[in-house]
Design an enzyme around this catalytic site. Sequence first.
Site, mmCIF file in Angstrom:
data_model
loop_
_atom_site.group_PDB
_atom_site.id
_atom_site.type_symbol
_atom_site.label_atom_id
_atom_site.label_comp_id
_atom_site.label_asym_id
_atom_site.label_seq_id
_atom_site.Cartn_x
_atom_site.Cartn_y
_atom_site.Cartn_z
ATOM 1 N N GLY A 19 1.029 -1.249 0.171
ATOM 2 C CA GLY A 19 0.025 0.044 0.026
ATOM 3 C C GLY A 19 0.767 1.269 -0.132
ATOM 4 O O GLY A 19 1.899 1.285 0.054
ATOM 5 N N GLY A 22 0.545 9.216 2.971
ATOM 6 C CA GLY A 22 1.591 10.307 2.992
ATOM 7 C C GLY A 22 2.746 9.923 2.985
ATOM 8 O O GLY A 22 3.239 10.932 3.314
ATOM 9 N N GLU A 25 5.917 4.321 1.053
ATOM 10 C CA GLU A 25 5.549 3.428 -0.038
ATOM 11 C C GLU A 25 5.380 2.168 1.086
ATOM 12 O O GLU A 25 6.312 1.929 1.877
ATOM 13 C CB GLU A 25 5.267 2.940 -1.304
ATOM 14 C CG GLU A 25 5.110 3.992 -2.419
ATOM 15 C CD GLU A 25 6.416 4.461 -3.490
ATOM 16 O OE1 GLU A 25 7.614 3.693 -3.550
ATOM 17 O OE2 GLU A 25 6.255 4.754 -4.386
ATOM 18 N N VAL A 26 4.531 1.364 0.957
ATOM 19 C CA VAL A 26 5.025 0.534 1.668
ATOM 20 C C VAL A 26 4.917 -1.330 1.375
ATOM 21 O O VAL A 26 3.991 -1.635 0.034
ATOM 22 C CB VAL A 26 3.710 -0.461 2.786
ATOM 23 C CG1 VAL A 26 3.975 -1.388 3.752
ATOM 24 C CG2 VAL A 26 3.970 0.680 4.026
ATOM 25 N N TYR A 90 6.403 -7.885 9.586
ATOM 26 C CA TYR A 90 5.109 -8.088 8.495
ATOM 27 C C TYR A 90 4.074 -8.991 9.463
ATOM 28 O O TYR A 90 3.934 -10.039 9.817
ATOM 29 C CB TYR A 90 6.460 -9.326 7.140
ATOM 30 C CG TYR A 90 4.400 -9.520 6.262
ATOM 31 C CD1 TYR A 90 4.569 -7.877 5.079
ATOM 32 C CD2 TYR A 90 4.029 -10.374 6.562
ATOM 33 C CE1 TYR A 90 3.453 -8.318 4.525
ATOM 34 C CE2 TYR A 90 2.811 -10.373 5.063
ATOM 35 C CZ TYR A 90 2.611 -9.585 4.397
ATOM 36 O OH TYR A 90 2.051 -10.067 3.763
ATOM 37 N N ASP A 133 0.221 9.973 16.708
ATOM 38 C CA ASP A 133 -0.783 9.834 15.544
ATOM 39 C C ASP A 133 -1.255 8.326 15.939
ATOM 40 O O ASP A 133 -1.045 7.435 14.597
ATOM 41 C CB ASP A 133 0.690 9.732 14.060
ATOM 42 C CG ASP A 133 -0.424 9.837 13.011
ATOM 43 O OD1 ASP A 133 -1.523 10.359 12.814
ATOM 44 O OD2 ASP A 133 0.602 9.910 11.621
ATOM 45 N N LYS A 135 -3.949 5.684 14.982
ATOM 46 C CA LYS A 135 -5.769 5.885 14.691
ATOM 47 C C LYS A 135 -5.522 5.079 14.228
ATOM 48 O O LYS A 135 -4.824 3.709 14.253
ATOM 49 C CB LYS A 135 -5.192 7.479 13.261
ATOM 50 C CG LYS A 135 -4.271 7.366 12.573
ATOM 51 C CD LYS A 135 -3.656 8.251 11.829
ATOM 52 C CE LYS A 135 -3.041 7.449 10.611
ATOM 53 N NZ LYS A 135 -2.706 8.968 9.181
ATOM 54 N N ASN A 138 -2.951 2.737 11.618
ATOM 55 C CA ASN A 138 -2.238 2.636 12.478
ATOM 56 C C ASN A 138 -2.114 1.231 13.693
ATOM 57 O O ASN A 138 -1.238 1.616 14.455
ATOM 58 C CB ASN A 138 -1.485 3.557 13.334
ATOM 59 C CG ASN A 138 -0.373 4.290 11.795
ATOM 60 O OD1 ASN A 138 -0.353 3.833 11.212
ATOM 61 N ND2 ASN A 138 -0.236 6.226 12.090
#
Length: 877
Positions: A19, A22, A25-26, A90, A133, A135, A138
Site C-alpha cells: 500500500g 502520505g 510506500e509499503v 510483517y 499519530d 488512529k 495505524n
Amino acid sequence: MAMAAGTRLGPYEILAPVGAGGMGEVYRARDTRLGREVAIKVLPSHLAGAELRQRFEREARAISAFQHPHICTLYDIGEREGSIFLVMEYLEGETLADRLTRGHMPISQVLKSGMEIADALDKAHRHGLIHRDLKPSNVMLTKSGAKLMDFGLAKAIEPASTGNALSAMVTAERPLTEEGVIVGTFQYMAPEQLEARPTDARTDIFALGAVLYQMATGKPAFNGRTKASLIASILAAEPPPMTALEPRTPPAFDRVVRICLAKDPDERWQTAHDVKLQLEGILLGSTQAAEAVRAPGRRWRAVLPWGIALLTLVLGFAGGRLWRSSPAAQPRVRFSIAPRNPPLSPYYVKVSPDGRALAYLVTGNDKKIHIAVRWLDSGEEQPVAGTEGTNAFFWAPDSRALGYFANGKLYKIALPGGSAEEMCSGQGSPVQASWGSRGVVLAAQFPTGPLQATSVADCKVSDATPLDTGGGELNHMYPQFLPDGSSFLFAGRKPGEKGDEFSIYAGKLGTHERHLLVAQGSRPHYVEPGFLVFSKYGRIFGQRFDPKTLKTEGAAFPALDERVNFSYTFRWAEYSVSPNGVLAYQHDLKKEQQLTWVDRAGREIGRIEEPAFYDELALSPDATRVISGRMDPENNQRDLWVYDIPRRLWSRLTFNPSIIANPVWAPDGRSVLFAALRQGKYRIYRQDLSGGPEQLFLEAKQDAWPDDWSADGKLVLFEELVGQSTVLRLIDSSGKGEPVSFASAPNYDEYGGRFSADGHWVAYVSNETGSEEVYVRGLSGGQKWRVSSAGGTYPEWSDDGHELLYYSADHKLVAVDVQIAGTFHAGPPHPLFAIELDGYYRYDHRNRRFLIPRASATTSNTLDLQVVVNWSPAPGN
C-alpha cells in the site's frame, strides 16, 4: 516511483507492494539472510534533510531498542537513493480502519483490543516515546491481537518544539465516513496538538479515547465538514454519549472514554496503564471497581482522595474491622499512592494484618529515615515519631501498634499517635521481623545466623530455626507468622552459581521443625483462604497451602501480571500482602536512564546511547568507552558489557554470570578489575578487553571489592571486609604479594578510595564521625584531612590534582580546591549542581565534563506504591 518485485534493498528482496500513504510506500519483502518475510516502508524524499534524517534515525533506534507483543517490531533502517526505508515485522490481518468500514465492533472485542493498544502505549511511554499519530489505520488486527504501527513517526519526549521536526508530521488515510466530511489524522488529534502547545503521553491518551469511541459506535467522536469546523469540534464540543449511538455500551466504558477525551490534559487519565486497568475491570465484569477510582485531577501524581462511598465499597468496615466474606466476594479496586516526603527506595512496605494501613520507610526533611503510616480509609499519611534509625519494623498482630528495632533494642509504638516504648534490649541489628499472636517476635540477622525468637513478656532470646551449615546455608530471612501465632514461614539463604539463592520453609516455635515448601523463592506471605504467596526474580507466585499441616498442594502459578521492584542481591521483592487480601507493591523500577554529558553548571552538552538501564557505571581513562552491568531478569544472569562511544556499539565483557560490582579500568584501558559474588563471597577478578577467560586477581578471607588503579599502573586500592567493618588496602597490580593496609578501622568503615593523578594521595570515605565524610591521606599514611563539611561520598580527583569532587548529603556535586604539593591543603567546599540519581557521576578529566545517568522521560510516578484491595492469588482472579 514504485519498486518492482525482485528489487533488492541490501539483503531485502521486494516481493510485492502492500500500500501507499502520505508518509511512504509499503512493500512485502524477504530478508535473504534470515529467510523471513518483512515489511519495508520507503519514506518520501522530502525527509532527506540532514536534521530530519538525524532525528528520524534517533527515534527509530529508540523504537528498535524494545519489543512488545502489541507493537510492530522495527528490525532495521536503511537508505535507498536518498530515501530512508524502515524494515518492520510483517503482519497478517487487517487494519482497524478496514475493520471499521463494516461498522462498530462487539464491546468485548473493543475492550480486549483497547487493553492491548493501551498496554503498547504504556510500554512506549515508559521508554520516553509518544506516538502522536494514533488512529485506526495505524492499528493492525492480527490473530495474536492488536498491533500498534508507525512508531517510526513518533515524537521522542523532550522539551516542546514547534519546528518542522519529523515527529510533528502526520500521515494520510482514506476516509471512514461519508463523502465531504473531513477525517483522517485530524479526527484523533488532541486539542494541544491542534493549538501547537506542548504534547506528552496524555496526547496519545486523547487519541486512544477517540479510537475507542469509534470502535464501540462505528462513528468518529468528532466531525466537521471543513477542517475548521472539525478543529472547532475537537476544541470545544463534546461527542454524543456512546450509549445514545450504541445502547449496549456499558456506562463505565462511556465514562472511561470521556475522561480520555477531556480537553485539558490534566483532566484525562494520566497514564495508558490507568486506561488499561479500567478496561480490564470492565472486561472482567467489575464495573463497580472501575467506577470506584475517580479520574485523576490536576494533582495527578498526588494520592487519590478517598470518600465515604469508596470507604464503603472498598474496605467495608464493620465495628472498626475490615469485613470480607472472601477474596473473590468483593470487586477488586486498584489505586496508587506516593509518600509526601522523599521516599527511601525501596520502601520496605508492610501491609497491616487487618489490611487497613500501610507502613513504609521515608526520608524526612532532616535527612533521617523513619517510618510513615498510610491509612487507606482516609488516605492520610502520618510520620511515626521516634522511629529514626530503625533497621527492621513490623506490625503488631492486632494492627494497633508497630514494633521496630533500633540501637540494639526492641520498641513498640501504639497507633495512631503513641510514643515509643522500649520492650527489650540486647537485640542486635535484625534486618526483618514478624510479631506473632502469642507474644513472640521472630527476627532475621544478616549476614549469618538462624531466626531468633524474642519473648515480649520476658525478653528471652533463643534460636527458632536450625541452620543447615553443612548444606552451605548462610542465614534465615523474611520470617512471617501464620494465623496460629506458632507456625511461621521463612526463607533459607545459601550461595549459588549466580549469586545467593533462597528456598522457602515452614517452621514451628519450640520444635526446630522445618518443612521445605518452595525450592526457589523468597519473601513468603500467607493469604486466606489457603494460599502461599512468594516472589521469584521479581515475579509474584501463588500456591495452594494448608497452614495447619504446613503442606503445599499442586504447582505454583503466577499471581500478578506485573513485575515488582526486586533486589537481585538479597532476593527482596518490594511487595506485601495482608491475610485478607490487601496487596501493596512497587512497580519494577524503570530501568531507562539517559547517559548525559553535563558541564560544571549541570547543563546538558551531549548524550550517548539511547535510554537504558546502566548499572555499575565506569568510564574509561580516555573517556571513549563505558562499562555497565546488565541483568537478565528472567534468570538472574548478569554480566559486564562495554559500550564504545564513538562507534555506538555494545560488546559483552564477562561470561560468568553473578552479582558484579565495582568495575575499575586499568590506566592503559586494556583490562578491567571487578568484584563478583560467587559461592557466597565477593572475590576480585581481572578481565582483559582483548578476550580470553577472566582471571582470579584476589581472594580475601571475607569479601573484597576493587576501588581504583594507580595512574602508573603499579598499585590497586581495594576494600576488604574485616569482621563487620570495611577497610582499605593496597596490593601490587600483578595481584601477587601480600596486601598492605592503607587504613585499618576495626570499629568503622573506610571505602570508596581514589588515587590522585600523581599517586601520592588517596581520597576516601569514612564514617568514623557517625556520618559519611570524605578524607584525604598520603599514600604512605600519616595525617589525614577531612574535606567534606556536611556529609560526602564518591570522591574524584581532577587530573591535575588541584580539585577534589564529591557527592554531598544534600544530593549535590561539590568541588573543593586543594593543594597537594608538599603537604595537603583544602579550601571551602562549593556546590556545582544537583545530581538526580544518588552518587552516580563519572568525571571526564580531559574535557572537564561529567557523565550523569539521568532518568529518561518515562512514567513519572515510578516510585508510587500500587495497592489492590480484595486481591486473591487464586488463578483467574
